[in-house]
Design a protein around this motif. Structure first.
Motif, mmCIF file in Angstrom:
data_model
loop_
_atom_site.group_PDB
_atom_site.id
_atom_site.type_symbol
_atom_site.label_atom_id
_atom_site.label_comp_id
_atom_site.label_asym_id
_atom_site.label_seq_id
_atom_site.Cartn_x
_atom_site.Cartn_y
_atom_site.Cartn_z
ATOM 1 N N TRP A 52 12.993 1.188 1.689
ATOM 2 C CA TRP A 52 12.542 -0.066 1.274
ATOM 3 C C TRP A 52 10.711 0.401 1.336
ATOM 4 O O TRP A 52 10.382 0.905 2.178
ATOM 5 N N ASN A 53 10.068 -0.050 0.405
ATOM 6 C CA ASN A 53 8.690 0.051 0.158
ATOM 7 C C ASN A 53 8.128 -0.655 1.243
ATOM 8 O O ASN A 53 8.608 -1.805 1.444
ATOM 9 N N TYR A 54 6.921 -0.545 1.791
ATOM 10 C CA TYR A 54 6.370 -1.416 3.161
ATOM 11 C C TYR A 54 4.719 -1.238 2.611
ATOM 12 O O TYR A 54 4.230 -0.251 2.113
ATOM 13 N N ILE A 55 4.163 -2.498 3.150
ATOM 14 C CA ILE A 55 2.740 -2.615 3.350
ATOM 15 C C ILE A 55 2.300 -3.235 4.828
ATOM 16 O O ILE A 55 2.898 -4.181 4.888
ATOM 17 N N ILE A 56 1.564 -2.361 5.445
ATOM 18 C CA ILE A 56 1.016 -2.862 6.728
ATOM 19 C C ILE A 56 -0.196 -4.143 6.460
ATOM 20 O O ILE A 56 -0.938 -3.774 5.841
#
Length: 615
Positions: free
Chosen positions: A38-42
């Motif tokens: 899954w793509n993620y953004i902090i």
């Protein structure tokens, strides 16, 4: 429940902010797994959730503006300050703490996005299921908020039948593992705060009207009667439900009441049932069928009660040869991710000659309970009411009860589960007594076929170790933690001067004892952190505990070393709790063999002399 009330509940549960009613055994349905990368953004400032005035985008009139829109530029002049497509990826299931070095100690929000292709079928319903997300999650499908969930270890799902599109779909999850004093668990814990989507994600398919819940277990204290129920998703009296156990020659047809619930009472045919036990973990294929739905489960049948200071399993007194376990694979950093991880931990417990495991201090993966059923391990299952909770906060209580209710609902058909625990090491106070007493009452009202426990604390008066917690009156077993020769009592050789004063005439389970040892570090038995110290501690503890009248089990702390931010010593700990009998590399420490020898002796002792017919 009357039809009007039932419809109101369904409407409430369909609103954002409410997870859907839990569906029993949902993994047995036809499912599309969403596990993978899954793509993620902090997002430490939560820019994807709030505008610059700290107002939530999903509460605005348009409901737009957050990262959950998963938006792309419509033209080259449009300003968009995030991009999932070009963001890095994380494994799901899996925590972010162990996958990305800069996230090891991160606490806050991380956004996850997964795209998948789907083709919904007419006449079917679809549920988006999460095994666990730590801790607070907000879930969006194709830009629409489905709802939110609190609790880092309990499953939840949403009905997405009307939101799924033919073709490409986008699911976005805001996962936030920020510790808060009013939550369950609270700020202070002795385990790593792994963030992220830590268990399976899938879409499950059901008929429009389906079997939503069931309980098929022996009646309390009985070896001759099955009691239970089947709940259909649609209310309505007179619906036919058939329950069959072909191997046992059982088939029973029942009718629902107005709420769609059918009560089940079945007398067992004499001599046809092999009762489940650690020695014979027999599971039966059970079929539940309604007009438009049919499901199967693998269920074992056993009885557990207490009588005086005995715990009776299928009418025979049993000694619980146990160990405590965290949901963590020490060989692969992070939360246990796969069935292989879980089976390894339970196999290690079997090597120790355990017939019992304490799954501490929160609900473990549902697969763990099914494996325990198959492998013949009794289970203590617990919710994270841990140390110092906000006892006077009604929302905190509702959260705790909700997690407890989900745990019981999910695992009530697992023969392995014999004790529901309402908490661990909670300090005495009137508000705590009220809080935990209410949880105990909830357990008894929800499932009376198991025992109720809690890991209590002790206090010392000179050389007397006193167990006198008013909550003990409400529990089925006297269960407590004590750390003689580690946190008190001097060295192992000094433990012999201590004795126990236990106020309750009930079976005693020592839910924790132990001490740290760094695997491979050797010295004399008076030197802390050595394997020899831990070995001597176990020998001294077992001698001391063997004098306890009514001792019927123990779950020493702990099977394997595990990560904890409370353990910073750079030489001996390095952010690991080293009380494991296995090291973080899977090596057995010397104390392992001390406990195994004790358990071998207990097994032989109970084979011959501790038999009670239960009549």
């Amino acid at each position: 429940m009357k039809r009007a009330s039932y419809i109101i509940v369904l409407l409430l549960l369909s609103m954002p902010g409410f997870a859907q009613t839990f569906i029993q055994n949902i993994s047995s349905r036809s499912v599309l797994s969403l596990n993978g990368r899954w793509n993620y953004i902090i997002d430490p400032y939560e820019n994807g959730y709030y505008d610059y005035r700290r107002e939530a985008f999903d509460q605005s009139k348009s409901g737009k503006g957050g990262y959950y829109d998963d938006k792309k530029q419509d033209d080259k002049s449009e300003l968009i300050e995030y991009d999932f497509d070009h963001s890095p990826t994380l494994n799901v299931p899996g925590d972010w703490s162990s996958q990305v070095e800069k996230l090891e100690l991160y606490e806050g929000t991380v956004w996850y996005r997964n795209k998948f292709t789907f083709e919904p079928k007419a006449g079917k319903r679809y549920f988006l299921y999460f095994g666990a997300v730590n801790y607070e999650s907000h879930v969006y499908l194709n830009g629409k908020k489905l709802g939110m969930h609190k609790g880092g270890f309990t499953p939840f799902q949403f009905d997405v039948t009307s939101e799924l599109k033919k073709g490409e779909n986008s699911v976005v999850v805001k996962a936030d593992n920020t510790r808060k004093k009013e939550e369950v668990p609270t700020i202070n814990t002795d385990w790593w705060n792994y963030g992220g989507i830590t268990r399976d994600v899938f879409i499950a398919e059901t008929p429009e009207s389906f079997i939503s819940d069931y309980k098929i277990q022996l009646a309390k204290g009985s070896l001759t009667q099955i009691d239970g129920f089947v709940q259909l998703s649609a209310p309505g009296a007179g619906q036919t439900v058939k329950v069959s156990i072909p191997e046992a020659g059982i088939e029973k047809t029942v009718k629902t009441d107005a709420s769609g619930r059918a009560q089940l009472n079945v007398s067992l045919p004499a001599g046809k049932i092999i009762f489940w036990s650690p020695e014979t973990p027999k599971l039966y294929t059970v079929s539940v069928q309604a007009a438009t739905d049919k499901i199967t489960d693998r269920i074992g049948f056993r009885s557990v009660i207490t009588r005086g200071k005995d715990i009776l399993l299928n009418g025979k007194s049993v000694f619980l040869r146990g160990i405590s376990i965290h949901d963590e694979n020490p060989l692969i950093p992070g939360r246990a991710r796969s069935e292989g991880d879980l089976k390894m931990l339970l196999s290690w417990a079997k090597e120790l000659n355990c017939n019992f495991v304490r799954l501490a201090h929160y609900p473990h993966n549902e697969k763990m309970l099914k494996l325990a059923d198959e492998m013949g391990l009794l289970v203590w299952a617990e919710v994270p009411v841990y140390w110092t909770i906000e006892w006077d906060n009604p929302d905190t209580y509702r959260n705790a009860e909700s997690q407890l209710n989900t745990l019981i609902t999910r695992d009530k058909n697992r023969a392995s589960v014999i004790i529901w625990s309402v908490g661990n090491e909670t300090p005495l106070s009137d508000s705590r007594y009220k809080f935990m007493s209410s949880l105990i009452s909830h357990v008894r009202a929800t499932d009376n076929t198991r025992l109720v426990g809690a890991a209590l604390e002790v206090h010392r008066v000179g050389t007397e170790v006193v167990v006198d917690d008013s909550l003990g009156e409400k529990l089925d077993v006297t269960s407590f933690n004590e750390y003689g020769a580690w946190y008190w009592g001097g060295t192992p050789k000094e433990l012999s001067k201590y004795h126990f004063n236990i106020k309750y005439d009930k079976p005693v389970i020592i839910t924790e004892f132990g001490g740290d040892a760094l695997a491979g570090f050797h010295g004399d038995e008076d030197t802390r952190w050595t394997e020899e110290y831990q070995e001597a501690l176990y020998k001294a503890q077992l001698r001391m505990l063997s004098t306890v009248d009514g001792l019927r089990g123990m779950t020493p702390w702990i099977l394997a070393d595990f990560k904890s931010p409370r353990r910073p010593h750079p030489v001996y700990q390095n952010f690991f709790n080293r009380k494991g009998l296995y090291s973080d590399t899977g090596v057995k420490k010397k104390a392992f063999y001390v406990l195994k020898k004790f358990y071998d002796e207990k097994e032989n002792q109970y084979k011959g002399s501790h038999v009670n017919t239960g009549k």
